[in-house]
Each structure stands twice: as C-alpha cells, then as structure tokens.
Scaffold this active site. Structure first.
Site, PDB file in Angstrom:
ATOM      1  N   SER A 139       0.867  -1.179   0.000  1.00 31.27           N
ATOM      2  CA  SER A 139       0.000   0.000   0.000  1.00 31.27           C
ATOM      3  C   SER A 139       0.903   1.229   0.000  1.00 31.27           C
ATOM      4  CB  SER A 139      -0.872   0.015   1.255  1.00 31.27           C
ATOM      5  OG  SER A 139      -1.496   1.284   1.390  1.00 31.27           O
ATOM      6  N   TYR A 152      -1.322  -0.529  10.205  1.00 32.76           N
ATOM      7  CA  TYR A 152      -1.419  -0.975   8.805  1.00 32.76           C
ATOM      8  C   TYR A 152      -0.174  -0.526   8.028  1.00 32.76           C
ATOM      9  CZ  TYR A 152      -3.511  -1.175   4.053  1.00 32.76           C
ATOM     10  OH  TYR A 152      -3.791  -1.426   2.729  1.00 32.76           O
TER      11      TYR A 152
HETATM   12  N1  LIG Z   1      -8.696  -0.938  -1.725  1.00 35.62           N
HETATM   13  C1  LIG Z   1      -7.729  -0.068  -1.566  1.00 35.62           C
HETATM   14  O1  LIG Z   1      -7.935   1.136  -1.717  1.00 35.62           O
HETATM   15  C2  LIG Z   1      -6.336  -0.531  -1.219  1.00 35.62           C
HETATM   16  C3  LIG Z   1      -5.321   0.435  -1.141  1.00 35.62           C
HETATM   17  C4  LIG Z   1      -4.034   0.049  -0.834  1.00 35.62           C
HETATM   18  C5  LIG Z   1      -3.752  -1.293  -0.617  1.00 35.62           C
HETATM   19  N2  LIG Z   1      -4.745  -2.222  -0.684  1.00 35.62           N
HETATM   20  C6  LIG Z   1      -4.389  -3.605  -0.412  1.00 35.62           C
HETATM   21  O2  LIG Z   1      -4.878  -4.443  -1.440  1.00 35.62           O
HETATM   22  C7  LIG Z   1      -5.182  -5.732  -0.923  1.00 35.62           C
HETATM   23  C8  LIG Z   1      -6.607  -6.127  -1.297  1.00 35.62           C
HETATM   24  O3  LIG Z   1      -7.483  -5.161  -0.780  1.00 35.62           O
HETATM   25  P1  LIG Z   1      -9.035  -5.098  -1.181  1.00 35.62           P
HETATM   26  O4  LIG Z   1      -9.415  -3.668  -1.127  1.00 35.62           O
HETATM   27  O5  LIG Z   1      -9.285  -5.870  -2.424  1.00 35.62           O
HETATM   28  O6  LIG Z   1      -9.679  -5.852   0.100  1.00 35.62           O
HETATM   29  P2  LIG Z   1     -11.126  -6.543   0.279  1.00 35.62           P
HETATM   30  O7  LIG Z   1     -11.500  -6.376   1.729  1.00 35.62           O
HETATM   31  O8  LIG Z   1     -12.058  -6.024  -0.742  1.00 35.62           O
HETATM   32  O9  LIG Z   1     -10.803  -8.083  -0.003  1.00 35.62           O
HETATM   33  C9  LIG Z   1      -9.918  -8.775   0.839  1.00 35.62           C
HETATM   34  C10 LIG Z   1     -10.093 -10.273   0.663  1.00 35.62           C
HETATM   35  O10 LIG Z   1      -9.202 -10.921   1.588  1.00 35.62           O
HETATM   36  C11 LIG Z   1      -9.893 -11.949   2.272  1.00 35.62           C
HETATM   37  N3  LIG Z   1      -9.292 -12.114   3.597  1.00 35.62           N
HETATM   38  C12 LIG Z   1      -9.097 -11.136   4.531  1.00 35.62           C
HETATM   39  N4  LIG Z   1      -8.550 -11.686   5.630  1.00 35.62           N
HETATM   40  C13 LIG Z   1      -8.396 -13.022   5.395  1.00 35.62           C
HETATM   41  C14 LIG Z   1      -7.890 -14.116   6.149  1.00 35.62           C
HETATM   42  N5  LIG Z   1      -7.433 -13.954   7.401  1.00 35.62           N
HETATM   43  N6  LIG Z   1      -7.881 -15.341   5.583  1.00 35.62           N
HETATM   44  C15 LIG Z   1      -8.360 -15.528   4.335  1.00 35.62           C
HETATM   45  N7  LIG Z   1      -8.854 -14.543   3.579  1.00 35.62           N
HETATM   46  C16 LIG Z   1      -8.872 -13.296   4.102  1.00 35.62           C
HETATM   47  C17 LIG Z   1     -11.331 -11.465   2.349  1.00 35.62           C
HETATM   48  O11 LIG Z   1     -12.244 -12.561   2.536  1.00 35.62           O
HETATM   49  C18 LIG Z   1     -11.508 -10.769   0.997  1.00 35.62           C
HETATM   50  O12 LIG Z   1     -11.935 -11.680   0.005  1.00 35.62           O
HETATM   51  C19 LIG Z   1      -4.942  -5.639   0.589  1.00 35.62           C
HETATM   52  O13 LIG Z   1      -3.667  -6.139   0.909  1.00 35.62           O
HETATM   53  C20 LIG Z   1      -5.015  -4.143   0.868  1.00 35.62           C
HETATM   54  O14 LIG Z   1      -4.284  -3.785   2.009  1.00 35.62           O
HETATM   55  C21 LIG Z   1      -6.036  -1.861  -0.980  1.00 35.62           C
END
Ligand SMILES: NC(=O)c1ccc[n+]([C@@H]2O[C@H](COP(=O)([O-])OP(=O)(O)OC[C@H]3O[C@@H](n4cnc5c(N)ncnc54)[C@H](O)[C@@H]3O)[C@@H](O)[C@H]2O)c1
Length: 251
Positions: A139, A152
């Site tokens: 991130s 985080y």
């Molecule tokens: N969305 C954003 O703006 C953003 C920005 C920067 C970084 N990220 C990073 O991108 C990645 C994906 O984010 P996203 O927005 O798609 O998240 P999201 O919450 O939409 O999806 C996350 C997925 O991970 C699964 N998950 C979470 N904890 C789990 C566990 N303990 N065991 C098994 N499965 C688990 C959930 O079931 C879900 O399907 C993450 O690492 C997040 O930190 C996202």
C-alpha cells in the site's frame, strides 16, 4: 519477441484474498491469460462462485491465512505454484493512541504474518524448479505512512522490506519478488474504510492522487499480471505504485 500467449499461459498461481476486490480482479486476469489459479480465501462461497466463473481449472482453498498449518496443508495439496500473489489484507482506521494490542496482533497477522506463511511454503518448490514469481500487494501507506493507520502502515512497510529481501535471496533460483502498492482503489475494503466519512472522504482520497480519481481493481491486476509473467523476468526487488501518482501528488 515473446509471443503474447506465452507470457503467462500454462503457469499455476495462488492468489490470497482472491474472492473479492483487487484479489478477484487478479484471479480473473490471470485465469483469462491461461493460468491455473487457486483462490486462497476464507470466504469459501464467493471464492467458489468466482472459480466456476473463471474456468481453466481454477480452484479454492478455503483457509484462514493466519493459520500456518492450514495454509501449508493447502499449498501441499494444490501446489506447486509458479506464481504466488500475497494480496489479502485488512485496514483499520484509528489513531495510534486508540489502537489496542489486539488490533496490532490482528493487523500484523493478516498483513504480514500470512505473507510469511505463504512464502515459506511456496519457495522450496520454486527453488527446485528454478522459476518463481512472488507478487505482494502493499500500500502507499507502507511508503508514505498513514495518519490514522499506523499499524497498517507498519505492516505494509515491513512487507516492502521483506519482499526486497526475498528478491535478494532468491535471484539465483530464477525467482523474482516485487511489491505492487495500490493507492485508493474502489473495493469493498475502501468502501468499508470510508463508511461514516461518505462523499467528503472519497473526494479527499481522489484529491490525494495526481489523476484525481479512484483506481480500479483491474488496473492493479494489470500490473500484477506483468510482474507475474515470464516477460517480467528482469524486474525484481521493485516497489511499483499503482496509485494515480499519489506519491508525488503533493510535491
Ligand atoms: N482498496 C484499496 O484502496 C487498497 C489500497 C491500498 C492497498 N490495498 C491492499 O490491497 C489488498 C486487497 O485489498 P481489497 O481492497 O481488495 O480488500 P477486500 O477487503 O475487498 O478483499 C480482501 C479479501 O481478503 C480476504 N481475507 C481477509 N482476511 C483473510 C484471512 N485472514 N484469511 C483468508 N482470507 C482473508 C477477504 O475474505 C476478501 O476476500 C490488501 O492487501 C489491501 O491492504 C487496498
């Protein structure tokens, strides 16, 4: 020049947190390019529906990624993998003084320890086969810090340093390791994070980027597909922002 079809086709991949959001876009993209994808996610029902939709032998490992033994068992069962995408992550908004020890452990467990679990389990087979692609989803918080997201940011900063170290130790085996750092991407995680702040908070996120908009999961998936591909083989130890220029937006 490498045939486009040869970039990824015939490879196998595991994608953590692949049921939703960015992970689901990565699963779809890799499967569309001929990769056999295993979706590692605790949300079995949604992951199963996605696997069926993708076809190309996509499968599901319904695990909690913080459970080392369960992750190892599923990798032994469904692997070996040419590509490992550590995407699962959880954010939390709270100023540090209001953060509890429980928050610290929970956030580090999924954002960092789960990556340890997966990486330890996939590397031996990659080393043996002389090929591997590790793509970790960090991130911008991990490079820039995050007001109201210190734990985080700590986990994601650690992930960047971890990934570079894995790249250093594994180059001689033909294994690359890179981090993709998204900015604000329109996913369920982001929508949960802005709950309460509404339109104003969304607007602030858009304004924090040079491009003045949220990104899409597909835009992150495109970067992952390149780094995971055969043709991405001369890129390692890098941290690639897919963040609308967030890192230099205030400069
Ligand atoms: N969305 C954003 O703006 C953003 C920005 C920067 C970084 N990220 C990073 O991108 C990645 C994906 O984010 P996203 O927005 O798609 O998240 P999201 O919450 O939409 O999806 C996350 C997925 O991970 C699964 N998950 C979470 N904890 C789990 C566990 N303990 N065991 C098994 N499965 C688990 C959930 O079931 C879900 O399907 C993450 O690492 C997040 O930190 C996202």
């Amino acid at each position: 020049m490498m045939e486009l079809a040869a970039r990824l086709s015939g490879l196998s991949a595991m994608v953590t947190g692949g049921a939703k959001g960015i992970g689901a876009a990565i699963v779809r993209r890799l499967a569309a390019e001929g990769v056999r994808v295993a979706i590692f996610d605790r949300n079995a029902e949604i992951a199963q529906a996605l696997a069926e939709d993708c076809g190309n032998g996509a499968s599901v490992a319904a695990v909690d990624l913080t459970d080392f033994a369960a992750v190892r068992a599923q990798i032994a069962l469904q692997g070996p993998f040419d590509i490992a995408v550590n995407n699962a992550g959880v954010d939390q908004h709270a100023f540090f003084t209001r953060t509890t020890e429980e928050d610290w452990r929970r956030l580090l467990a999924i954002n960092l320890e789960a990556v340890f679990n997966v990486t330890q389990a996939v590397l031996p087979a990659m080393q043996e086969r002389g090929f591997g692609r590790i793509v970790n989803i960090g991130s911008e918080a991990g490079r820039m810090g995050s007001r109201g997201g210190s734990v985080y940011a700590a986990a994601k900063g650690g992930l960047i340093a971890f990934t570079k170290s894995i790249a250093m130790e594994n180059a001689r085996y033909g294994i690359t390791a890179n981090t993709v750092v998204p900015g604000p991407i329109d996913t369920p995680l982001l929508r949960r994070a802005v709950e309460g702040g509404g339109e104003k908070l969304l607007q602030a996120m858009e304004n924090a980027t040079l491009l003045r908009r949220l990104g899409t999961p597909d835009e992150v998936a495109a970067a992952v597909a390149f780094l995971a591909s055969r043709e991405g083989g001369y890129v390692t130890g890098e941290t690639l922002g897919v963040s609308g220029g967030m890192g230099i937006a205030q400069a």
